[in-house]
Motif scaffolding. Structure first.
Motif, short mmCIF file in Angstrom:
data_model
loop_
_atom_site.label_atom_id
_atom_site.label_comp_id
_atom_site.label_asym_id
_atom_site.label_seq_id
_atom_site.Cartn_x
_atom_site.Cartn_y
_atom_site.Cartn_z
N THR A 48 -12.30 -6.38 -1.47
CA THR A 48 -13.20 -5.37 -0.95
C THR A 48 -14.34 -6.10 -0.24
O THR A 48 -14.35 -7.32 -0.20
CB THR A 48 -13.72 -4.45 -2.09
N GLN A 53 -8.01 8.21 -3.49
CA GLN A 53 -7.89 6.94 -2.77
C GLN A 53 -7.02 6.01 -3.62
O GLN A 53 -7.24 5.90 -4.82
CB GLN A 53 -9.28 6.33 -2.56
N GLY A 61 0.82 -1.21 0.00
CA GLY A 61 0.00 0.00 0.00
C GLY A 61 0.85 1.26 0.00
O GLY A 61 0.58 2.21 -0.73
N CYS A 84 -6.09 2.46 -8.78
CA CYS A 84 -5.74 1.09 -8.44
C CYS A 84 -4.39 0.79 -9.09
O CYS A 84 -4.22 0.95 -10.30
CB CYS A 84 -6.80 0.12 -8.94
N TYR A 106 -10.37 6.97 -7.50
CA TYR A 106 -9.62 5.81 -7.03
C TYR A 106 -8.53 5.52 -8.05
O TYR A 106 -8.80 5.53 -9.26
CB TYR A 106 -10.52 4.58 -6.96
N TRP A 139 -8.16 -7.18 -6.36
CA TRP A 139 -8.16 -6.35 -5.17
C TRP A 139 -9.33 -6.79 -4.30
O TRP A 139 -10.45 -6.95 -4.78
CB TRP A 139 -8.37 -4.88 -5.54
N LYS A 154 -5.53 2.09 -4.10
CA LYS A 154 -5.64 0.68 -3.76
C LYS A 154 -4.54 -0.05 -4.53
O LYS A 154 -4.40 0.12 -5.74
CB LYS A 154 -7.01 0.10 -4.14
N THR A 155 -3.77 -0.86 -3.83
CA THR A 155 -2.61 -1.51 -4.45
C THR A 155 -2.71 -3.01 -4.30
O THR A 155 -3.14 -3.52 -3.27
CB THR A 155 -1.31 -1.01 -3.77
N SER A 156 -2.30 -3.72 -5.35
CA SER A 156 -2.29 -5.18 -5.31
C SER A 156 -1.05 -5.70 -6.01
O SER A 156 -0.61 -5.15 -7.01
CB SER A 156 -3.54 -5.73 -6.01
#
Length: 181
Positions: free
Chosen positions: A65, A54, A11, A99, A97, A63, A56-58
């Motif tokens: 949720t 925002q 993250g 990602c 967002y 991902w 979001k990291t993968s």
């Protein structure tokens, strides 16, 4: 590496990569390293217009949720089924967002960025959850109360490198709309 540490580190890496990408585009971005509930970064342009983001990291192709962030779900404890009451009314539907899909260093691949609105992510997540739950008649096989949901790299392809969305929220008077494609 310890799993929790690995997730936190991913993250943090994602947030800093987004800050770097925005910097390359002439924007100033600063991370709050998880200390603000709804967003991770603030981005500013040369006119001091700002926008929260925002991240979001993968490290993989999906991902995690929770379905109840996107769908109003009631759980019937007698039948052990979930009941879809429609989409949740989400706060800040225009929140951006980003990602991040982290590439493994040894792979020779590059990190990938997918930029979309929270409302777009709600459509993706609610569609994914409904399709899966309909296939099992809204009754989860192991834990009927589980609300685990996923969105996938394939869901985000239309939003890849959609940096115009950030620029257009900073300066809404520009002619393009920041929509993918």
């Amino acid at each position: 590496m310890i799993k929790g540490l690995s997730t936190k580190l991913a993250g943090q890496v994602g947030e800093f990569l987004v800050c770097a990408e925005l910097g390359k585009r002439g924007l100033i971005a600063t991370s709050f390293t998880g200390n603000v509930p709804e967003f991770d970064l603030i981005v500013a342009d040369e006119n001091l217009n700002t926008v929260p983001i925002q991240v979001k990291t993968s490290r993989v192709d999906n991902w995690p949720t929770r379905a109840d962030l996107w769908i109003d779900i009631e759980i019937d404890h007698n039948s052990k089924k979930q009941i879809d009451l429609g989409n949740e009314k989400i706060s800040n539907p225009d929140l951006i967002y980003i990602c991040v899909n982290l590439a493994e260093i040894e792979s020779g691949k590059i990190d990938r960025f997918f930029i979309l609105k929270k409302s777009d992510l709600q459509q993706i997540c609610s569609k994914n959850y409904r399709e899966w739950m309909e296939s099992i008649n809204w009754q989860r096989p192991r834990n009927y109360k589980s609300l685990d949901n996923r969105y996938y790299l394939d869901n985000l392809i239309p939003f890849e490198n959609n940096w115009a969305l950030v620029e257009n929220q900073l300066n809404p008077n520009k002619s393009s709309q920041g929509s993918p494609n």
